[in-house]
Design a protein around this motif. Structure first.
Motif, PDB file in Angstrom:
ATOM      1  N   ARG B  49       0.840  -1.199   0.000  1.00 46.59           N
ATOM      2  CA  ARG B  49       0.000   0.000   0.000  1.00 46.59           C
ATOM      3  C   ARG B  49       0.874   1.247   0.000  1.00 46.59           C
ATOM      4  O   ARG B  49       0.540   2.267   0.574  1.00 46.59           O
ATOM      5  CB  ARG B  49      -0.960   0.024   1.205  1.00 46.59           C
ATOM      6  CG  ARG B  49      -1.936  -1.157   1.209  1.00 46.59           C
ATOM      7  CD  ARG B  49      -2.656  -1.322   2.537  1.00 46.59           C
ATOM      8  NE  ARG B  49      -3.399  -0.141   2.903  1.00 46.59           N
ATOM      9  CZ  ARG B  49      -3.023   0.688   3.868  1.00 46.59           C
ATOM     10  NH1 ARG B  49      -1.890   0.471   4.545  1.00 46.59           N
ATOM     11  NH2 ARG B  49      -3.734   1.744   4.155  1.00 46.59           N
ATOM     12  N   GLY B  50       2.040   1.151  -0.635  1.00 46.80           N
ATOM     13  CA  GLY B  50       2.900   2.323  -0.767  1.00 46.80           C
ATOM     14  C   GLY B  50       3.876   2.517   0.374  1.00 46.80           C
ATOM     15  O   GLY B  50       4.742   3.387   0.294  1.00 46.80           O
ATOM     16  N   THR B  51       3.774   1.728   1.424  1.00 46.49           N
ATOM     17  CA  THR B  51       4.692   1.868   2.556  1.00 46.49           C
ATOM     18  C   THR B  51       5.744   0.761   2.507  1.00 46.49           C
ATOM     19  O   THR B  51       5.401  -0.407   2.350  1.00 46.49           O
ATOM     20  CB  THR B  51       3.929   1.780   3.890  1.00 46.49           C
ATOM     21  OG1 THR B  51       2.967   2.833   3.927  1.00 46.49           O
ATOM     22  CG2 THR B  51       4.877   1.914   5.080  1.00 46.49           C
ATOM     23  N   SER B  59       6.208  -0.932  11.364  1.00 46.49           N
ATOM     24  CA  SER B  59       5.349  -0.822  12.538  1.00 46.49           C
ATOM     25  C   SER B  59       4.459  -2.048  12.652  1.00 46.49           C
ATOM     26  O   SER B  59       3.861  -2.478  11.664  1.00 46.49           O
ATOM     27  CB  SER B  59       4.483   0.431  12.435  1.00 46.49           C
ATOM     28  OG  SER B  59       3.454   0.383  13.390  1.00 46.49           O
ATOM     29  N   ASP B  61       1.706  -2.067  13.805  1.00 46.24           N
ATOM     30  CA  ASP B  61       0.336  -1.619  13.552  1.00 46.24           C
ATOM     31  C   ASP B  61       0.016  -1.515  12.066  1.00 46.24           C
ATOM     32  O   ASP B  61      -1.128  -1.300  11.684  1.00 46.24           O
ATOM     33  CB  ASP B  61       0.111  -0.232  14.172  1.00 46.24           C
ATOM     34  CG  ASP B  61       0.271  -0.253  15.678  1.00 46.24           C
ATOM     35  OD1 ASP B  61      -0.113  -1.255  16.283  1.00 46.24           O
ATOM     36  OD2 ASP B  61       0.793   0.733  16.232  1.00 46.24           O
ATOM     37  N   LEU B  62       1.040  -1.614  11.220  1.00 43.82           N
ATOM     38  CA  LEU B  62       0.828  -1.327   9.801  1.00 43.82           C
ATOM     39  C   LEU B  62      -0.142  -2.310   9.145  1.00 43.82           C
ATOM     40  O   LEU B  62       0.035  -3.531   9.242  1.00 43.82           O
ATOM     41  CB  LEU B  62       2.176  -1.376   9.063  1.00 43.82           C
ATOM     42  CG  LEU B  62       2.102  -1.041   7.575  1.00 43.82           C
ATOM     43  CD1 LEU B  62       1.788   0.437   7.380  1.00 43.82           C
ATOM     44  CD2 LEU B  62       3.396  -1.404   6.872  1.00 43.82           C
ATOM     45  N   LEU B  63      -1.144  -1.761   8.493  1.00 47.41           N
ATOM     46  CA  LEU B  63      -2.063  -2.595   7.712  1.00 47.41           C
ATOM     47  C   LEU B  63      -1.355  -3.061   6.448  1.00 47.41           C
ATOM     48  O   LEU B  63      -0.859  -2.247   5.673  1.00 47.41           O
ATOM     49  CB  LEU B  63      -3.316  -1.790   7.337  1.00 47.41           C
ATOM     50  CG  LEU B  63      -4.224  -2.422   6.283  1.00 47.41           C
ATOM     51  CD1 LEU B  63      -4.835  -3.736   6.784  1.00 47.41           C
ATOM     52  CD2 LEU B  63      -5.326  -1.461   5.868  1.00 47.41           C
ATOM     53  N   VAL B  65      -1.931  -5.578   3.033  1.00 47.76           N
ATOM     54  CA  VAL B  65      -2.840  -6.400   2.241  1.00 47.76           C
ATOM     55  C   VAL B  65      -2.003  -7.425   1.474  1.00 47.76           C
ATOM     56  O   VAL B  65      -0.770  -7.418   1.558  1.00 47.76           O
ATOM     57  CB  VAL B  65      -3.696  -5.524   1.292  1.00 47.76           C
ATOM     58  CG1 VAL B  65      -4.682  -4.695   2.095  1.00 47.76           C
ATOM     59  CG2 VAL B  65      -2.826  -4.635   0.419  1.00 47.76           C
ATOM     60  N   TRP B  67      -0.974  -7.800  -1.448  1.00 49.12           N
ATOM     61  CA  TRP B  67      -0.476  -7.305  -2.745  1.00 49.12           C
ATOM     62  C   TRP B  67       0.766  -6.464  -2.478  1.00 49.12           C
ATOM     63  O   TRP B  67       0.680  -5.412  -1.851  1.00 49.12           O
ATOM     64  CB  TRP B  67      -1.588  -6.474  -3.397  1.00 49.12           C
ATOM     65  CG  TRP B  67      -1.342  -5.987  -4.774  1.00 49.12           C
ATOM     66  CD1 TRP B  67      -1.313  -6.708  -5.923  1.00 49.12           C
ATOM     67  CD2 TRP B  67      -1.164  -4.614  -5.169  1.00 49.12           C
ATOM     68  NE1 TRP B  67      -1.118  -5.878  -6.997  1.00 49.12           N
ATOM     69  CE2 TRP B  67      -1.026  -4.602  -6.562  1.00 49.12           C
ATOM     70  CE3 TRP B  67      -1.102  -3.403  -4.475  1.00 49.12           C
ATOM     71  CZ2 TRP B  67      -0.834  -3.426  -7.287  1.00 49.12           C
ATOM     72  CZ3 TRP B  67      -0.910  -2.244  -5.186  1.00 49.12           C
ATOM     73  CH2 TRP B  67      -0.778  -2.258  -6.580  1.00 49.12           C
ATOM     74  N   ARG B  69       4.362  -4.613  -3.772  1.00 48.13           N
ATOM     75  CA  ARG B  69       5.186  -4.124  -4.880  1.00 48.13           C
ATOM     76  C   ARG B  69       6.631  -4.459  -4.547  1.00 48.13           C
ATOM     77  O   ARG B  69       7.160  -3.991  -3.524  1.00 48.13           O
ATOM     78  CB  ARG B  69       5.046  -2.618  -5.065  1.00 48.13           C
ATOM     79  CG  ARG B  69       6.013  -2.109  -6.135  1.00 48.13           C
ATOM     80  CD  ARG B  69       5.832  -0.665  -6.482  1.00 48.13           C
ATOM     81  NE  ARG B  69       5.927   0.245  -5.351  1.00 48.13           N
ATOM     82  CZ  ARG B  69       6.330   1.510  -5.456  1.00 48.13           C
ATOM     83  NH1 ARG B  69       6.668   2.005  -6.626  1.00 48.13           N
ATOM     84  NH2 ARG B  69       6.363   2.278  -4.389  1.00 48.13           N
ATOM     85  N   SER B 113       8.892   6.495  -8.923  1.00 49.00           N
ATOM     86  CA  SER B 113       8.962   7.105  -7.595  1.00 49.00           C
ATOM     87  C   SER B 113       9.691   6.188  -6.622  1.00 49.00           C
ATOM     88  O   SER B 113       9.735   4.965  -6.805  1.00 49.00           O
ATOM     89  CB  SER B 113       7.554   7.393  -7.078  1.00 49.00           C
ATOM     90  OG  SER B 113       6.790   6.208  -7.094  1.00 49.00           O
ATOM     91  N   LYS B 114      10.235   6.812  -5.586  1.00 48.31           N
ATOM     92  CA  LYS B 114      10.860   6.034  -4.516  1.00 48.31           C
ATOM     93  C   LYS B 114       9.765   5.577  -3.546  1.00 48.31           C
ATOM     94  O   LYS B 114       8.652   6.073  -3.596  1.00 48.31           O
ATOM     95  CB  LYS B 114      11.864   6.900  -3.751  1.00 48.31           C
ATOM     96  CG  LYS B 114      13.045   7.335  -4.594  1.00 48.31           C
ATOM     97  CD  LYS B 114      13.916   8.274  -3.795  1.00 48.31           C
ATOM     98  CE  LYS B 114      15.083   8.771  -4.637  1.00 48.31           C
ATOM     99  NZ  LYS B 114      15.855   9.819  -3.946  1.00 48.31           N
ATOM    100  N   ALA B 115      10.111   4.688  -2.659  1.00 52.67           N
ATOM    101  CA  ALA B 115       9.132   4.213  -1.668  1.00 52.67           C
ATOM    102  C   ALA B 115       9.241   5.028  -0.405  1.00 52.67           C
ATOM    103  O   ALA B 115      10.325   5.499  -0.061  1.00 52.67           O
ATOM    104  CB  ALA B 115       9.389   2.754  -1.333  1.00 52.67           C
ATOM    105  N   TYR B 116       8.124   5.186   0.288  1.00 51.45           N
ATOM    106  CA  TYR B 116       8.153   5.739   1.640  1.00 51.45           C
ATOM    107  C   TYR B 116       8.357   4.615   2.626  1.00 51.45           C
ATOM    108  O   TYR B 116       7.964   3.494   2.382  1.00 51.45           O
ATOM    109  CB  TYR B 116       6.840   6.460   1.949  1.00 51.45           C
ATOM    110  CG  TYR B 116       6.897   7.913   1.606  1.00 51.45           C
ATOM    111  CD1 TYR B 116       7.560   8.817   2.442  1.00 51.45           C
ATOM    112  CD2 TYR B 116       6.326   8.396   0.445  1.00 51.45           C
ATOM    113  CE1 TYR B 116       7.625  10.157   2.131  1.00 51.45           C
ATOM    114  CE2 TYR B 116       6.377   9.733   0.122  1.00 51.45           C
ATOM    115  CZ  TYR B 116       7.033  10.621   0.977  1.00 51.45           C
ATOM    116  OH  TYR B 116       7.091  11.946   0.675  1.00 51.45           O
TER     117      TYR B 116
END
Lengths: 338, 116
Positions: B49-51, B59, B61-63, B65, B67, B69, B113-116
């Motif tokens: 999810r982009g993180t 974390s 706590d991180l959601l 899914v 899928w 990347r 783009s780079k990842a966060y």
């Protein structure tokens, strides 16, 4: 005094430190017992740590689970990641709560605005998945997930119920983006079934914008995907008088960070000129999050009284008071009422 | 008199395009994937999810899914045929994937783009 709370204070840069000192002055005088732990964030960290968000700051927030943050600025056109976005990602702060309520002293053309926006904070076009797919075509992936959509809706309904709110609308463009916004809307509708006492519905985002400027009083709570939320929360702030009085909270399952949404106004840094109200009302939100309703109400009442008198207000609302003079006036008002 | 569309098309500049990697979108319910190098491609990071979820701190706590990347960067000069070989190898290893996006540099600058 009741229970002591330990809160991470993130003064930020520019006018952030002087704003946060003013806010601390007011909160500390409200009767609440807070131990503040100061940590660095923002542009001033670049030279010292090589990043806008040092690990030490992340670790402190992880320990305390609640933070009050001053404004920060993300440098444009450099490779540095935004501290705000990184905080949201690291702590999975999926709910951006942005109330928009009329402040009596600010003359606006509406009699009533009292909206709470719940912006999904981690998905949508903000997933940082962008590619130049050819030398003349760029694409950005809009990522919407079922659990991401479900939890923001559930969070919003739960917040609404706890705060006596009556109506929640889902804002979307599912007539065009049938898969992504359709999923967001489906999750909202599924959650709504769990809260039969709260009226729910949906509205297409462009119509919502028009309705907001024509008749904002019709709205109570809005749940929005990230991009529409980004735009509509500022629209709502504009309706009630601008970002100078707009509070915000970024909340996850394990952590909450309260912050103003305006910039750090570096050209005014050190002049003690700017209005600290946005961070102060964010602090009031934080106190309510900490179940310190009495202190929150005390500050709110005193702040409105000072604004109403217009004797000790900052330049943006027609006064000449410095940041700390305005804060002291609120403290004096609290003590006078006590 | 050219139309606006014709004028716009005429402004296109020739750019040097160089293949430098692949973003693979992997579907799995078994958590964050782990990869050995596959031919000339090395996994640099994985996001959900982009993180960014690998490498580094995640974390609890991180959601997440199902899928992911997965960014594979080339460790030497590669051609499109190397991507085909990579995809075959990845599939044979049992990975289920929804899409692959080639990563190109345009005039030496990353077109991704780079990842966060």
């Amino acid at each position: 005094m009741g229970k002591q709370h330990v809160v991470t204070m993130l003064p930020g840069e520019g006018t952030g430190p002087e704003i946060c000192e003013a806010v601390r002055l007011v909160i500390d005088a409200s009767g609440v017992d807070i131990k503040w732990e100061y940590e660095d964030i923002g542009l001033d960290c670049l030279e010292k740590y090589g990043t806008l968000l040092p690990d030490k700051t992340i670790q402190n927030i992880a320990k305390n689970k609640v933070a009050l943050k001053g404004p920060t600025t993300t440098p444009i056109g450099t490779g540095h990641k935004s501290a705000n976005v990184t905080l949201r990602k690291v702590f999975d702060l999926y709910a951006n709560v942005r109330p928009a309520k009329l402040i009596p002293v600010l003359k606006r053309p509406w009699d009533k605005i009292d909206i709470i926006n719940f912006r999904e904070n981690t998905e949508d076009c903000y997933a940082a998945i962008e590619h130049m797919v050819s030398d003349e075509v760029a694409q950005c992936l809009k990522v919407i997930t079922w659990p991401g959509s479900y939890r923001i809706a559930d969070f919003a309904f739960k917040w609404a119920k706890a705060n006596g709110r009556k109506k929640i609308f889902c804002v979307h463009k599912a007539n065009i983006m049938k898969m992504t916004d359709g999923l967001f809307l489906d999750a909202f509708r599924e959650v709504a079934k769990k809260y039969p006492d709260i009226e729910s519905g949906d509205i297409i985002v462009d119509n919502c914008c028009m309705q907001l400027v024509r008749n904002p009083a019709q709205f109570d709570c809005l749940v929005l995907p990230n991009l529409y939320g980004d735009i509509l929360t500022d629209l709502c702030a504009g309706l009630v008088g601008g970002l100078g009085f707009a509070p915000g909270a970024n909340v996850g399952d394990g952590c909450a960070i309260f912050e103003a949404v305006h910039g750090s106004a570096p050209k005014y840094a050190g002049m003690k000129k700017v209005n600290p109200s946005a961070v102060l009302v964010s602090g009031i939100m934080m106190l309510r999050w900490l179940n310190e309703e009495a202190a929150a109400a005390r500050i709110e009442k005193a702040m409105f009284a000072v604004l109403d008198e217009r004797k000790h207000v900052t330049y943006d609302v027609g006064g000449t008071a410095k940041t700390d003079e305005y804060a002291q006036a609120i403290v004096d008002k609290m003590h006078a009422k006590a | 008199m050219p139309t606006f569309t014709e004028t716009a098309k005429a402004t296109k500049k020739k750019k040097e395009i160089k293949l430098v990697g692949i973003d693979m979108y992997i579907i799995t319910d078994k958590g964050i994937p782990k990869f050995d190098d596959i031919g000339p491609f090395k996994c640099e990071f994985i996001s959900n999810r982009g993180t960014k979820v690998w490498p580094g701190f995640v974390s609890p706590d991180l959601l997440q899914v199902n899928w992911y990347r997965c960014r594979f960067m080339a460790t030497k000069d590669v051609q499109d045929a190397d991507v085909n070989t990579f995809l075959d190898a990845l599939t044979k290893k049992g990975w289920w994937w929804s899409a692959a996006q080639k990563l190109w540099n345009y005039d030496g600058e990353a077109g991704f783009s780079k990842a966060y």
